[in-house]
Enzyme design. Structure first.
Site: not given
Length: 295
Positions: A13, A83, A122-124, A146, A148-150, A175, A185, A245, A269
Site C-alpha cells: 500500500g 496477511s 492473493t494467489d493463495e 488467511y 480462506a478469508t481472502k 509474492n 518476510k 525457497n 508449518r
C-alpha cells in the site's frame, strides 16, 4: 481524482501511494490505516506534509467512518488486511474481522454510493498446485485461514457484482519483494539475519515454490486496472519467476558473500502449500501490462 487507499502504511500500500503521487499530479490520496501488525508510519514519512496526502487512523470495519470518507472519494483500493499466514494459523479471528468483515463494509458502502473498488487479493486463494498454472477461471481452493478469508471476500464481491451490479475489480498477485517490505518476510529476513551472521530458518526441505514480482511492477498493474479494468472481473498479476525457497536464500547468501552454513531447515508449518503459480495473460492481453523488473 481522489483515491481512498486502505492499509496504506503496509508494504504494498505504501509503495502504491508513493507511486501515485510521484508519477502524476492528478491524484489526491486519503490513507486509512488502523496501524496494526505490518503497518509502519516510516514507510510514508517523506509525504507526511504533502498537500495531496491525508492520513486517517481508523479501522475499515468502522462503518460510520468509512461512509464519511468514501463519500468524499472517487474510488477505493483496499489493501487493508491481516496477511501473515503463520499468524492466521495461531489465531484466525483477526483475519475474519479484517479480511471478511472489513472488505464487506467497504463493498456495501461503495455499492450504495456507486463508487469503484479494487480489492487486493492473493494467489493463495487457489491453494497449492502440483502442476499447471491458475487462471482467473480456476477454482478457489485455499489452504490456510488467511487464504480462506481472502477467498471469502472474493465470493462476497462476486455476489455483489451479480446481485447489485457493484463496480469492483479483484486483483491477485504472487509474492512481492522490494523496498519497505516487512522484515518477517523471506527476502528481507534472509538479508537481515545474514548480515548478523545468524541462522536463517527455512521451512521443511526448502523446496516450496513461489512466484516473485517486484512491488513496483505489481503497483503498475493495479494502476492500470484502477483506470481501465473491467468491472466485475478478476485479474492475476504474476512475475513468471517460480523459484524454490532454498534457491532464493542461497542466491542472497552468494551475493552477500556469506556461507551457506547459515541455512537452517526447521519443522514445516501446518498446511504449507508446496507451489503457487498464476498466469497473467489476461491483464497482459487486455491492458498490455507486463513486469519490467528482472528478478
Amino acid at each position: 481524482m481522489k483515491i481512498l487507499v486502505t492499509g496504506g502504511l503496509g508494504f504494498i500500500g505504501s509503495n502504491f501511494i508513493l507511486k501515485l503521487l510521484r508519477e502524476s499530479d492528478d491524484f489526491e490520496i486519503v490513507n486509512v490505516d488502523a496501524e496494526l501488525y505490518g503497518a509502519d508510519k516510516r514507510n510514508l514519512s517523506e509525504i507526511k506534509n504533502n498537500k495531496k496526502y491525508e492520513f486517517v487512523k481508523g479501522n475499515i470495519t468502522n462503518r460510520h467512518l468509512m461512509e464519511e470518507i468514501i463519500s468524499k472519494c472517487d474510488l477505493v483500493v483496499n489493501f487493508a488486511a491481516e496477511s501473515f499466514v503463520d499468524r492466521s494459523i495461531s489465531d484466525a479471528n483477526p483475519f475474519l474481522v479484517s479480511n471478511i468483515r472489513g472488505a464487506f463494509t467497504i463493498l456495501d458502502i461503495i455499492t450504495k454510493q456507486k463508487k469503484r473498488m479494487v480489492q487486493i487479493s492473493t494467489d493463495e486463494v487457489f491453494g497449492s498446485l502440483s502442476s499447471g498454472t491458475a487462471t482467473e477461471e480456476s477454482k478457489l481452493n485455499p489452504s490456510s485461514p488467511y487464504a480462506a478469508t481472502k477467498a471469502a471476500a472474493e465470493l462476497l464481491i462476486n455476489s455483489y457484482c451479480v446481485t447489485y451490479d457493484s463496480d469492483v475489480i479483484i486483483t491477485r498477485c504472487t509474492n512481492n519483494y522490494g523496498p519497505r517490505q516487512f522484515p518477517e518476510k523471506l527476502i528481507p529476513k534472509t538479508i537481515i539475519l545474514a548480515n548478523q551472521e545468524q541462522k536463517i530458518p527455512i521451512y521443511g526441505k526448502g523446496q516450496n515454490i513461489r512466484d516473485w514480482i517486484h512491488v513496483d511492477d505489481h503497483c503498475n498493474g493495479i494502476m492500470s486496472l484502477l483506470l481501465d479494468g473491467k468491472s466485475g472481473q478478476s485479474y492475476n498479476i504474476s512475475g513468471n519467476n517460480e523459484v524454490d525457497n532454498t534457491t532464493i536464500v542461497k542466491k542472497i547468501l552468494d551475493v552477500m558473500g556469506k556461507s551457506e552454513d547459515l541455512v537452517e531447515y526447521v519443522e514445516d508449518r501446518p498446511g504449507h502449500d508446496f507451489r503457487y503459480s498464476m498466469s497473467s495473460n489476461k491483464i497482459s492481453k487486455e491492458l498490455s501490462w507486463k513486469p519490467k523488473i528482472s528478478f
